[in-house]
Design an enzyme around this catalytic site. Sequence first.
Site, PDB file in Angstrom:
ATOM      1  CG  HIS A  66      -4.072   0.467   5.682  1.00  0.00           C
ATOM      2  ND1 HIS A  66      -5.452   0.515   5.678  1.00  0.00           N
ATOM      3  CD2 HIS A  66      -3.744  -0.628   4.955  1.00  0.00           C
ATOM      4  CE1 HIS A  66      -5.918  -0.507   4.991  1.00  0.00           C
ATOM      5  NE2 HIS A  66      -4.907  -1.221   4.543  1.00  0.00           N
ATOM      6  CG  HIS A 106      -8.990  -2.332   2.167  1.00  0.00           C
ATOM      7  ND1 HIS A 106      -8.256  -1.897   1.091  1.00  0.00           N
ATOM      8  CD2 HIS A 106      -8.077  -2.696   3.103  1.00  0.00           C
ATOM      9  CE1 HIS A 106      -6.963  -2.036   1.349  1.00  0.00           C
ATOM     10  NE2 HIS A 106      -6.834  -2.514   2.573  1.00  0.00           N
ATOM     11  CD  GLU A 141      -3.125  -0.715   0.046  1.00  0.00           C
ATOM     12  OE1 GLU A 141      -2.950   0.199  -0.784  1.00  0.00           O
ATOM     13  OE2 GLU A 141      -4.097  -1.484   0.012  1.00  0.00           O
ATOM     14  CE1 TYR A 189     -13.459  19.845  29.069  1.00  0.00           C
ATOM     15  CE2 TYR A 189     -11.624  19.116  30.429  1.00  0.00           C
ATOM     16  CZ  TYR A 189     -12.958  19.464  30.295  1.00  0.00           C
ATOM     17  OH  TYR A 189     -13.755  19.410  31.393  1.00  0.00           O
ATOM     18  CE1 TYR A 193     -18.691  12.123  24.643  1.00  0.00           C
ATOM     19  CE2 TYR A 193     -16.638  13.010  23.763  1.00  0.00           C
ATOM     20  CZ  TYR A 193     -17.334  12.368  24.772  1.00  0.00           C
ATOM     21  OH  TYR A 193     -16.675  11.963  25.901  1.00  0.00           O
ATOM     22  CG  HIS A 199      -6.879  -5.086   6.875  1.00  0.00           C
ATOM     23  ND1 HIS A 199      -6.710  -6.104   5.975  1.00  0.00           N
ATOM     24  CD2 HIS A 199      -6.500  -3.955   6.231  1.00  0.00           C
ATOM     25  CE1 HIS A 199      -6.230  -5.605   4.823  1.00  0.00           C
ATOM     26  NE2 HIS A 199      -6.085  -4.296   4.964  1.00  0.00           N
TER      27      HIS A 199
HETATM   28 ZN   LIG Z   1      -5.149  -3.037   3.591  1.00  0.00          ZN
END
Ligand SMILES: [Zn+2]
Length: 207
Positions: A88, A151, A69, A205, A109, A90
Site C-alpha cells: 500500500h 488516499h 492499515e 511472453y 496496454y 501514497h
Molecule cells: Zn494509506
Amino acid sequence: MSGSLVTAARRLDALGFMPSKSGNLSVRTPRGFRITPAGLPYAELTEDALVECDADGVPFSASRRPSSEWRLHATLYAARPEAEAVVHTHSPSATALSCARQPIPPFHYMVLLAGGTDIPCARHATFGTEDLAVEAAVALVGRRACLLANHGVVAIGASLSAAETLAMEVENLASQYLALLAAGLQPVMLDEAELDEARMQFDSYGR
Ligand SMILES: [Zn+2]
C-alpha cells in the site's frame, strides 16, 4: 523473505511513495502475515521492528503495534488466497488521481498488468477502517491493484516483488495519464480488440 520486506519498504520510501511515514507492506506467513509497524520512519525500519499478526490481524507480540492499515492487509489475505504480499503506497501521481475518484482507463496496454482493462478506484472510506478494507477488496475483484479514493494505491501479488512492481507500474501509468490530461490532450483509449491482442501478447511472453 521478511528481509526483503525491509528492503522493499525502504526502496518505495526512497522513491517518494511513502510520504510522512504513510504506506505499509506485508507478506503472508504460515501464521498470518508480517507487516511494517505503525509510526516508524522507514529509514529506521529493521527486521526486528516488523510485526507478525495472526490472520485476524492480532499481533503475536503485545509490545509492537502493526501499521494502522492492518485491517486492509488482513482482509485482502482472507479474500485473496493467491496473495502472498500486499503493498500500500501514497505514490504521488496515483494518489492525485485517486482524489478525482477515477479509474486509470485503458489508455496504455500496461493497465492489463493489474488483471483487467482498467485499474479501478475503490469507493471512499476512512483510512484504517474495516470499511476501507472491504471497499478495497470489492474494487480488487478481478484485479491485483486499485486506487483508494482520496488516499492512495493498493497492490497484491503472488510475491512481494510482484506486488511492489505492480505498485510501481500503477504510479507510472497514473503519471503518464495525468501528463496527458495536463497537456490538454484527449487520450485515445485502446478498444476491446486491441486489449485482447495485447493480452495474448503478454500470455505468449509468459507474463
Ligand atoms: Zn494509506
